[in-house]
Design a protein around this motif. Sequence first.
Motif, PDB file in Angstrom:
ATOM      1  N   ASN A  26      54.396  75.538  58.731  1.00 56.24           N
ATOM      2  CA  ASN A  26      53.109  75.258  59.367  1.00 56.24           C
ATOM      3  C   ASN A  26      52.348  76.560  59.597  1.00 56.24           C
ATOM      4  O   ASN A  26      52.881  77.656  59.411  1.00 56.24           O
ATOM      5  CB  ASN A  26      53.306  74.490  60.680  1.00 56.24           C
ATOM      6  CG  ASN A  26      54.171  75.250  61.680  1.00 56.24           C
ATOM      7  OD1 ASN A  26      53.912  76.394  62.018  1.00 56.24           O
ATOM      8  ND2 ASN A  26      55.232  74.588  62.163  1.00 56.24           N
ATOM      9  N   ASN A  27      51.101  76.418  60.022  1.00 60.86           N
ATOM     10  CA  ASN A  27      50.239  77.587  60.199  1.00 60.86           C
ATOM     11  C   ASN A  27      50.763  78.548  61.259  1.00 60.86           C
ATOM     12  O   ASN A  27      50.563  79.762  61.155  1.00 60.86           O
ATOM     13  CB  ASN A  27      48.823  77.142  60.570  1.00 60.86           C
ATOM     14  CG  ASN A  27      48.092  76.476  59.419  1.00 60.86           C
ATOM     15  OD1 ASN A  27      48.591  76.451  58.293  1.00 60.86           O
ATOM     16  ND2 ASN A  27      46.916  75.930  59.693  1.00 60.86           N
ATOM     17  N   GLY A  28      51.436  78.010  62.282  1.00 60.55           N
ATOM     18  CA  GLY A  28      51.973  78.877  63.324  1.00 60.55           C
ATOM     19  C   GLY A  28      53.073  79.780  62.807  1.00 60.55           C
ATOM     20  O   GLY A  28      53.064  80.999  63.051  1.00 60.55           O
ATOM     21  N   GLU A  29      54.022  79.225  62.074  1.00 62.85           N
ATOM     22  CA  GLU A  29      55.119  80.030  61.524  1.00 62.85           C
ATOM     23  C   GLU A  29      54.594  81.007  60.474  1.00 62.85           C
ATOM     24  O   GLU A  29      55.048  82.159  60.406  1.00 62.85           O
ATOM     25  CB  GLU A  29      56.183  79.116  60.919  1.00 62.85           C
ATOM     26  CG  GLU A  29      56.967  78.333  61.956  1.00 62.85           C
ATOM     27  CD  GLU A  29      58.121  77.570  61.346  1.00 62.85           C
ATOM     28  OE1 GLU A  29      58.205  77.471  60.097  1.00 62.85           O
ATOM     29  OE2 GLU A  29      58.968  77.059  62.120  1.00 62.85           O
ATOM     30  N   ARG A  30      53.654  80.552  59.663  1.00 54.98           N
ATOM     31  CA  ARG A  30      53.116  81.457  58.631  1.00 54.98           C
ATOM     32  C   ARG A  30      52.355  82.621  59.264  1.00 54.98           C
ATOM     33  O   ARG A  30      52.425  83.753  58.778  1.00 54.98           O
ATOM     34  CB  ARG A  30      52.226  80.668  57.662  1.00 54.98           C
ATOM     35  CG  ARG A  30      53.027  79.751  56.736  1.00 54.98           C
ATOM     36  CD  ARG A  30      52.154  79.167  55.643  1.00 54.98           C
ATOM     37  NE  ARG A  30      51.255  78.141  56.142  1.00 54.98           N
ATOM     38  CZ  ARG A  30      51.513  76.837  56.134  1.00 54.98           C
ATOM     39  NH1 ARG A  30      52.673  76.395  55.652  1.00 54.98           N
ATOM     40  NH2 ARG A  30      50.626  75.962  56.584  1.00 54.98           N
ATOM     41  N   ALA A  31      51.650  82.360  60.360  1.00 60.00           N
ATOM     42  CA  ALA A  31      50.931  83.442  61.037  1.00 60.00           C
ATOM     43  C   ALA A  31      51.894  84.455  61.648  1.00 60.00           C
ATOM     44  O   ALA A  31      51.663  85.668  61.586  1.00 60.00           O
ATOM     45  CB  ALA A  31      50.006  82.871  62.112  1.00 60.00           C
ATOM     46  N   LEU A  32      52.988  83.962  62.255  1.00 62.15           N
ATOM     47  CA  LEU A  32      54.012  84.867  62.780  1.00 62.15           C
ATOM     48  C   LEU A  32      54.554  85.766  61.670  1.00 62.15           C
ATOM     49  O   LEU A  32      54.693  86.979  61.838  1.00 62.15           O
ATOM     50  CB  LEU A  32      55.170  84.064  63.375  1.00 62.15           C
ATOM     51  CG  LEU A  32      55.027  83.541  64.803  1.00 62.15           C
ATOM     52  CD1 LEU A  32      56.145  82.557  65.097  1.00 62.15           C
ATOM     53  CD2 LEU A  32      55.046  84.683  65.798  1.00 62.15           C
ATOM     54  N   PHE A  33      54.854  85.155  60.555  1.00 62.90           N
ATOM     55  CA  PHE A  33      55.410  85.887  59.424  1.00 62.90           C
ATOM     56  C   PHE A  33      54.422  86.924  58.896  1.00 62.90           C
ATOM     57  O   PHE A  33      54.777  88.094  58.686  1.00 62.90           O
ATOM     58  CB  PHE A  33      55.771  84.896  58.314  1.00 62.90           C
ATOM     59  CG  PHE A  33      56.266  85.542  57.052  1.00 62.90           C
ATOM     60  CD1 PHE A  33      57.591  85.933  56.921  1.00 62.90           C
ATOM     61  CD2 PHE A  33      55.404  85.771  55.991  1.00 62.90           C
ATOM     62  CE1 PHE A  33      58.052  86.529  55.751  1.00 62.90           C
ATOM     63  CE2 PHE A  33      55.847  86.367  54.817  1.00 62.90           C
ATOM     64  CZ  PHE A  33      57.178  86.754  54.696  1.00 62.90           C
TER      65      PHE A  33
END
Length: 248
Positions: free
Chosen positions: A87-94
């Motif tokens: 999801n966008n949250g995990e991708r942003a963290l990464f």
Amino acid sequence: MYSKLKSAFIELSEQGRLLEKEVNITAKQLSPREAIGETLRKDFPLLHGKESLMQADFKGALGQAFTDMPGNFNGKIKEILDLELSNNGERALFIATLNAVMRYMNRVDKTIHCKNEAPELCANEIVKNIINKYGSDITLGIIGFQPAIIDNFSKNLLPENIRVTDLDNDNIGKEKYGVIVWDGRKMEKEIFKTCDVLLATGSTIVNNTLEQLTVNAEKYKKPLYFYGTTVAGPAAVLNLERLCFQAS
């Protein structure tokens, strides 16, 4: 595409023996002053809660990523590498962490969003860069609503020679700076078919649409440029053209 980024991140981390190092990521909806400073233009999505800016701090090196799913994290790089990126949250963290680590290892620069009058200056430089290279009689596609860029191009190109797509329903179908905003979900191929040069927001790496953009660019043989700090690290890893003139 994310497998390439993960592989590059793992290799980078192993080279620097960073896998056990702590990485602190803070994500919140920044105030206008924190996010972009004091700007005369008030229609940046960042100022209206449409996006949040996630920031990763790795030993003083900062990396950022825009997202509509902000969250908090404190942990190690290997935990970031274990994320499924679903999801966008995990991708942003990464992505924020990748940008911070690549900045720490001097692999990228300009990872911190510009403020105050700088977004306007950057937009002007992007316009000059594109027009100097391709001329002022081109048809330009802008993927993602960025008001300073759209406005500056509309002052240098004929409005009918500008196409804009966005995913925000509040913008779709509206006239912005003389240009009707298309639905990015429905017109993703049409904008490549009808434009000579394409310019896309780097946050497409977080909402998982960047790979399709590169596929369309190759299919229709069109030059594609990305702007912004979110795509700093990915652009270096994936050999993407990036325009970002005022970031720090």
